[in-house]
Design a protein around this motif. Structure first.
Motif, PDB file in Angstrom:
ATOM      1  N   MET A  78       0.804  -1.221   0.000  1.00  0.00           N
ATOM      2  CA  MET A  78       0.000   0.000   0.000  1.00  0.00           C
ATOM      3  C   MET A  78       0.837   1.273   0.000  1.00  0.00           C
ATOM      4  SD  MET A  78      -3.100  -0.752   2.657  1.00  0.00           S
ATOM      5  CE  MET A  78      -4.163  -2.177   2.515  1.00  0.00           C
ATOM      6  N   LEU A  79       1.880   1.295   0.804  1.00  0.00           N
ATOM      7  CA  LEU A  79       2.557   2.558   1.107  1.00  0.00           C
ATOM      8  C   LEU A  79       3.887   2.750   0.384  1.00  0.00           C
ATOM      9  CD1 LEU A  79       1.605   4.930   2.733  1.00  0.00           C
ATOM     10  CD2 LEU A  79       2.870   4.095   4.695  1.00  0.00           C
ATOM     11  N   ARG A  80       4.163   1.919  -0.629  1.00  0.00           N
ATOM     12  CA  ARG A  80       5.386   2.139  -1.394  1.00  0.00           C
ATOM     13  C   ARG A  80       5.286   3.441  -2.185  1.00  0.00           C
ATOM     14  NH1 ARG A  80       5.717  -0.961  -5.359  1.00  0.00           N
ATOM     15  NH2 ARG A  80       3.864  -2.265  -5.094  1.00  0.00           N
ATOM     16  N   PHE A  81       6.412   4.127  -2.334  1.00  0.00           N
ATOM     17  CA  PHE A  81       6.442   5.390  -3.080  1.00  0.00           C
ATOM     18  C   PHE A  81       6.905   5.185  -4.515  1.00  0.00           C
ATOM     19  CE2 PHE A  81       5.680   7.263   0.924  1.00  0.00           C
ATOM     20  CZ  PHE A  81       5.273   8.580   0.710  1.00  0.00           C
ATOM     21  N   GLU A  82       7.041   3.936  -4.931  1.00  0.00           N
ATOM     22  CA  GLU A  82       7.384   3.658  -6.316  1.00  0.00           C
ATOM     23  C   GLU A  82       6.431   2.591  -6.835  1.00  0.00           C
ATOM     24  OE1 GLU A  82       9.137   0.948  -3.614  1.00  0.00           O
ATOM     25  OE2 GLU A  82       9.697   3.057  -3.797  1.00  0.00           O
ATOM     26  N   GLY A  83       6.341   2.497  -8.161  1.00  0.00           N
ATOM     27  CA  GLY A  83       5.446   1.498  -8.742  1.00  0.00           C
ATOM     28  C   GLY A  83       4.005   1.963  -8.712  1.00  0.00           C
ATOM     29  N   ASN A  84       3.103   1.024  -8.959  1.00  0.00           N
ATOM     30  CA  ASN A  84       1.690   1.340  -9.105  1.00  0.00           C
ATOM     31  C   ASN A  84       1.008   1.453  -7.743  1.00  0.00           C
ATOM     32  OD1 ASN A  84      -0.803   1.775 -10.219  1.00  0.00           O
ATOM     33  ND2 ASN A  84      -1.108  -0.311 -10.963  1.00  0.00           N
ATOM     34  N   THR A  85       1.234   2.574  -7.075  1.00  0.00           N
ATOM     35  CA  THR A  85       0.674   2.820  -5.738  1.00  0.00           C
ATOM     36  C   THR A  85       0.104   4.229  -5.665  1.00  0.00           C
ATOM     37  OG1 THR A  85       2.708   3.733  -4.781  1.00  0.00           O
ATOM     38  CG2 THR A  85       2.434   1.332  -4.696  1.00  0.00           C
ATOM     39  N   GLY A  86      -0.775   4.436  -4.674  1.00  0.00           N
ATOM     40  CA  GLY A  86      -1.338   5.764  -4.464  1.00  0.00           C
ATOM     41  C   GLY A  86      -0.278   6.814  -4.166  1.00  0.00           C
ATOM     42  N   PRO A  87       0.650   6.538  -3.228  1.00  0.00           N
ATOM     43  CA  PRO A  87       1.677   7.538  -2.928  1.00  0.00           C
ATOM     44  C   PRO A  87       2.520   7.932  -4.144  1.00  0.00           C
ATOM     45  CG  PRO A  87       1.580   5.928  -1.176  1.00  0.00           C
ATOM     46  CD  PRO A  87       0.676   5.431  -2.255  1.00  0.00           C
ATOM     47  N   TYR A  88       2.772   6.995  -5.056  1.00  0.00           N
ATOM     48  CA  TYR A  88       3.536   7.308  -6.265  1.00  0.00           C
ATOM     49  C   TYR A  88       2.788   8.337  -7.112  1.00  0.00           C
ATOM     50  CZ  TYR A  88       5.522   6.649 -10.963  1.00  0.00           C
ATOM     51  OH  TYR A  88       6.079   6.856 -12.194  1.00  0.00           O
ATOM     52  N   LEU A  89       1.479   8.161  -7.278  1.00  0.00           N
ATOM     53  CA  LEU A  89       0.692   9.099  -8.065  1.00  0.00           C
ATOM     54  C   LEU A  89       0.611  10.456  -7.368  1.00  0.00           C
ATOM     55  CD1 LEU A  89      -2.252   6.806  -9.241  1.00  0.00           C
ATOM     56  CD2 LEU A  89      -0.088   7.264 -10.364  1.00  0.00           C
ATOM     57  N   GLN A  90       0.406  10.443  -6.056  1.00  0.00           N
ATOM     58  CA  GLN A  90       0.345  11.695  -5.310  1.00  0.00           C
ATOM     59  C   GLN A  90       1.680  12.435  -5.374  1.00  0.00           C
ATOM     60  OE1 GLN A  90      -0.961   9.803  -1.645  1.00  0.00           O
ATOM     61  NE2 GLN A  90      -2.925  10.872  -1.732  1.00  0.00           N
ATOM     62  N   TYR A  91       2.780  11.693  -5.278  1.00  0.00           N
ATOM     63  CA  TYR A  91       4.103  12.314  -5.326  1.00  0.00           C
ATOM     64  C   TYR A  91       4.359  12.914  -6.710  1.00  0.00           C
ATOM     65  CZ  TYR A  91       9.110  13.054  -4.931  1.00  0.00           C
ATOM     66  OH  TYR A  91      10.350  13.640  -4.925  1.00  0.00           O
ATOM     67  N   THR A  92       3.922  12.235  -7.759  1.00  0.00           N
ATOM     68  CA  THR A  92       4.086  12.771  -9.117  1.00  0.00           C
ATOM     69  C   THR A  92       3.333  14.083  -9.263  1.00  0.00           C
ATOM     70  OG1 THR A  92       4.294  10.527 -10.003  1.00  0.00           O
ATOM     71  CG2 THR A  92       3.765  12.273 -11.569  1.00  0.00           C
ATOM     72  N   HIS A  93       2.118  14.145  -8.741  1.00  0.00           N
ATOM     73  CA  HIS A  93       1.338  15.386  -8.765  1.00  0.00           C
ATOM     74  C   HIS A  93       2.059  16.488  -7.998  1.00  0.00           C
ATOM     75  CE1 HIS A  93      -1.695  18.082  -6.843  1.00  0.00           C
ATOM     76  NE2 HIS A  93      -2.148  18.150  -8.086  1.00  0.00           N
ATOM     77  N   ALA A  94       2.552  16.169  -6.801  1.00  0.00           N
ATOM     78  CA  ALA A  94       3.259  17.163  -5.988  1.00  0.00           C
ATOM     79  C   ALA A  94       4.530  17.648  -6.694  1.00  0.00           C
ATOM     80  CB  ALA A  94       3.594  16.574  -4.625  1.00  0.00           C
ATOM     81  N   ARG A  95       5.226  16.739  -7.370  1.00  0.00           N
ATOM     82  CA  ARG A  95       6.437  17.117  -8.121  1.00  0.00           C
ATOM     83  C   ARG A  95       6.088  18.111  -9.230  1.00  0.00           C
ATOM     84  NH1 ARG A  95      10.117  12.432 -10.613  1.00  0.00           N
ATOM     85  NH2 ARG A  95      11.427  12.873  -8.788  1.00  0.00           N
ATOM     86  N   ALA A  96       5.002  17.850  -9.951  1.00  0.00           N
ATOM     87  CA  ALA A  96       4.590  18.758 -11.020  1.00  0.00           C
ATOM     88  C   ALA A  96       4.262  20.143 -10.459  1.00  0.00           C
ATOM     89  CB  ALA A  96       3.391  18.181 -11.759  1.00  0.00           C
ATOM     90  N   LEU A  97       3.574  20.195  -9.322  1.00  0.00           N
ATOM     91  CA  LEU A  97       3.238  21.490  -8.721  1.00  0.00           C
ATOM     92  C   LEU A  97       4.487  22.218  -8.246  1.00  0.00           C
ATOM     93  CD1 LEU A  97      -0.054  20.949  -6.666  1.00  0.00           C
ATOM     94  CD2 LEU A  97       0.252  21.632  -9.030  1.00  0.00           C
ATOM     95  N   SER A  98       5.472  21.472  -7.759  1.00  0.00           N
ATOM     96  CA  SER A  98       6.732  22.090  -7.337  1.00  0.00           C
ATOM     97  C   SER A  98       7.414  22.786  -8.519  1.00  0.00           C
ATOM     98  CB  SER A  98       7.656  21.019  -6.747  1.00  0.00           C
ATOM     99  OG  SER A  98       8.926  21.571  -6.431  1.00  0.00           O
ATOM    100  N   ILE A  99       7.399  22.146  -9.673  1.00  0.00           N
ATOM    101  CA  ILE A  99       7.976  22.745 -10.891  1.00  0.00           C
ATOM    102  C   ILE A  99       7.212  24.005 -11.264  1.00  0.00           C
ATOM    103  CG2 ILE A  99       8.350  22.390 -13.371  1.00  0.00           C
ATOM    104  CD1 ILE A  99       8.681  19.367 -12.690  1.00  0.00           C
ATOM    105  N   LEU A 100       5.885  23.956 -11.171  1.00  0.00           N
ATOM    106  CA  LEU A 100       5.067  25.119 -11.513  1.00  0.00           C
ATOM    107  C   LEU A 100       5.344  26.291 -10.589  1.00  0.00           C
ATOM    108  CD1 LEU A 100       1.643  23.362 -12.258  1.00  0.00           C
ATOM    109  CD2 LEU A 100       3.288  24.259 -13.914  1.00  0.00           C
ATOM    110  N   ARG A 101       5.536  26.007  -9.291  1.00  0.00           N
ATOM    111  CA  ARG A 101       5.840  27.084  -8.351  1.00  0.00           C
ATOM    112  C   ARG A 101       7.174  27.749  -8.692  1.00  0.00           C
ATOM    113  NH1 ARG A 101       3.399  23.436  -4.665  1.00  0.00           N
ATOM    114  NH2 ARG A 101       5.422  22.526  -4.115  1.00  0.00           N
ATOM    115  N   LYS A 102       8.153  26.949  -9.057  1.00  0.00           N
ATOM    116  CA  LYS A 102       9.469  27.485  -9.406  1.00  0.00           C
ATOM    117  C   LYS A 102       9.421  28.284 -10.707  1.00  0.00           C
ATOM    118  CE  LYS A 102      11.993  23.726  -7.142  1.00  0.00           C
ATOM    119  NZ  LYS A 102      12.781  22.481  -7.355  1.00  0.00           N
TER     120      LYS A 102
END
Length: 562
Positions: A439-463
């Protein structure tokens, strides 16, 4: 905007009618596995017999006749006509639409003006909310969200199990071993302990089963002591359930449980009699159905009603009260026969709208490959799972990003999202093995992986400090960009497919593929430097919009930072 499959089909239709309709062509168009084979492919096999030519020859002839500015070329490859989209045109159309529509991207209107009633979750009072009930809750909630995205109005019903012989057993157990103070301190845990003790001791004390039946008859007869205990058990249970629903972000329009229909069953039995559908079978009353379906048991020998009787009453009430166009029952695979009987009885009663009722089955959550059982106490409680996984998320955040603000709130979003996504990424009819680690892995086909990808994109937008980037015509579309843009174009179609197949895993796969392609693009592209910067930022923002909306449809929040 039309899908590119539809556009290709229209181009082909000009040459293939009346041999094949546009709808038939759409059903045949494929997405090639290899990029070198184009973006869309049409097989010519079905034309061979009518045209009296080989599929290869047909493909070769047609490929040179097709023309559409949306495509750069049409190439024959054996029996296929491979179509290559104009990357620059598609990139501008797709990204402009996403940036303009934002969360409305991917919406459909084919459900407009229609109502769907969804029966989901339906836990039993006086029992903890188990991982088994999670499936009905999150699958049903996701299907409701998808339905709304497709234009339907939804009514979400929680048909709580608050009646039946099990409550007679629970009252008997409480009368024998219960302690009021212990129940007040931890109502659900204590009631569950009594419930499992009853079944354990009934093996050696068969008279306990008689006590259980006695107290349920007293409950049905309106015995005040039995009713008072039942109301208490119900109130405590619903409070505990609501805390979990709040955490999961699931809402309901009605909590009418089984008890609500107690006074509505006898009119159904009367109607069955008047329509000459009831027959006697070994002292019980049944409705005979098709040869392949066993008779529906309406009343037992002792006159007690059953689930089918109650569900007949509830179906009639819901049709009259909500005027639904469709009625979905999100319940386990093991209830397939029950719903077949329910629908067939309604049809025999003359209600043609029974055709619009649908059982949406799903597999079990397994623990070490075995079915969980509340009777034997072999069950994992969802409340504990959520608490444990949120705490794990807190620890992960403190280790990886100790400066993050509001860590507890983000950990809750990540933990709950991990549990929901772990369920929904599987095809609903498959069994799911319970696993904290998965459930809680941050890589592969997991919820945290998708959430982290979204957060990464927003970080780029802020910069970037570009709040409203615009995708301008003429930018270079690299292979990595094209992989991502292609997946973004599929998103609206995947929403429609996920609803039509009642399968949220199709949407989960779509979001996961988008996240994979974005991370691949990010790894090969310097987004904040170099040429076409605004176009690259526009693609990043479009990706963040689609991932967030996809997660929302699954019932998962998308943190802005992790």
């Amino acid at each position: 905007m039309k899908t590119y499959t539809e556009r290709y089909a229209e181009t082909l239709t000009q040459k293939l009618e009346p041999s094949l309709s546009k709808e038939a062509i759409i059903s045949l168009i494929e997405v090639p596995k290899h990029r070198g084979h184009g973006d869309l492919a049409f097989p010519c096999f079905q034309l061979a017999k009518e045209w009296k030519r080989s599929p290869q020859a047909i493909a070769k002839t047609l490929a040179v006749q097709l023309n559409d500015p949306l495509f750069t070329s049409f190439q024959a490859a054996g029996p296929y006509i491979n179509a290559f989209l104009n990357r620059e045109v598609v990139a501008q159309e797709t990204l402009t639409e996403i940036l303009q529509k934002e969360e409305d991207y991917g919406a459909h209107d084919f459900g407009e003006g229609q109502v769907i009633v969804l029966d989901l979750s339906s836990p039993n009072i006086a029992k903890p909310f188990s991982m088994g009930h999670l499936r009905s809750t999150v699958i049903g909630n996701a299907i409701a969200q998808l339905a709304e995205k497709c234009g339907f109005e939804t009514v979400r019903l929680n048909y709580i199990g608050d009646w039946g012989t099990q409550f007679g057993k629970l009252i008997a157990a409480y009368k024998r071993w219960g302690n009021e103070e212990a129940v007040k301190r931890a109502p659900i845990a204590e009631l569950f302990k009594l419930y499992t003790r009853f079944h354990t001791e009934a093996v050696q004390l068969p008279e306990l089963e008689d006590e259980g039946r006695y107290w349920f008859k007293e409950l049905e007869a309106g015995n005040e002591e039995a009713l008072s205990l039942w109301r208490w058990f119900r109130e405590e249970s619903i409070q505990a359930f609501n805390a979990i629903y709040s955490l999961l972000g699931v809402r309901f329009d009605s909590l009418n449980g089984e008890a609500f229909y107690n006074d509505k069953m006898e009119p159904v039995v009367t109607e069955l009699q008047e329509k000459d559908l009831l027959e006697e079978s070994d002292g019980a009353r049944v409705v005979r159905l098709e040869a392949s379906i066993p008779p529906a048991l309406i009343k037992k020998k002792d006159g007690a009603t059953l689930y089918v009787t109650r569900d007949l009453a509830s179906a009639l009430y819901r049709k009259q009260h909500y005027h639904f166009d469709y009625s979905f029952y999100v319940a386990g695979n093991e209830q397939t026969l029950h719903f077949n009987q329910l629908i067939q009885v309604l049809k025999k009663m003359g209600y043609c709208w029974a055709e619009t009722m649908e059982h949406i089955p799903f597999g079990m959550i397994l623990k070490e490959g075995k079915k969980m059982s509340t009777r034997q106490g072999k069950v994992v409680f969802l409340e504990q799972v959520l608490a444990d996984i949120i705490q794990q998320a807190v620890q992960n955040i403190r280790e990886k990003n100790p400066e993050l603000l509001d860590q507890e709130r983000v950990a809750e979003q990540v933990g709950v999202g991990a549990v929901i996504y772990h369920d929904l990424k599987h095809h609903r009819q498959n069994d799911v093995e319970f696993s904290y680690d998965d459930m809680l892995r941050f890589e592969g086909n997991t919820g945290p992986y998708l959430q982290y990808t979204h957060a990464r994109a927003l970080s780029i937008l802020r910069k970037s400090k570009l709040s409203k980037p615009v995708y301008k015509e003429g930018a270079t579309v690299t292979d990595q960009m094209w992989e991502l843009i292609t997946q973004l174009t599929y998103f609206p179609g995947h929403i429609a497919d996920a609803f039509e197949w009642r399968d949220p895993s199709l949407l989960a796969k779509s979001i996961y593929k988008i996240a994979q392609c974005f991370n691949h693009y990010y790894a090969h592209t310097r987004i904040l430097v170099g040429g076409d910067q605004e176009q690259k930022i526009a693609l990043t923002k479009a990706t963040a919009i689609v991932i967030k909306e996809g997660l929302r449809l699954l019932g998962i929040q998308a943190p802005e930072e992790m």
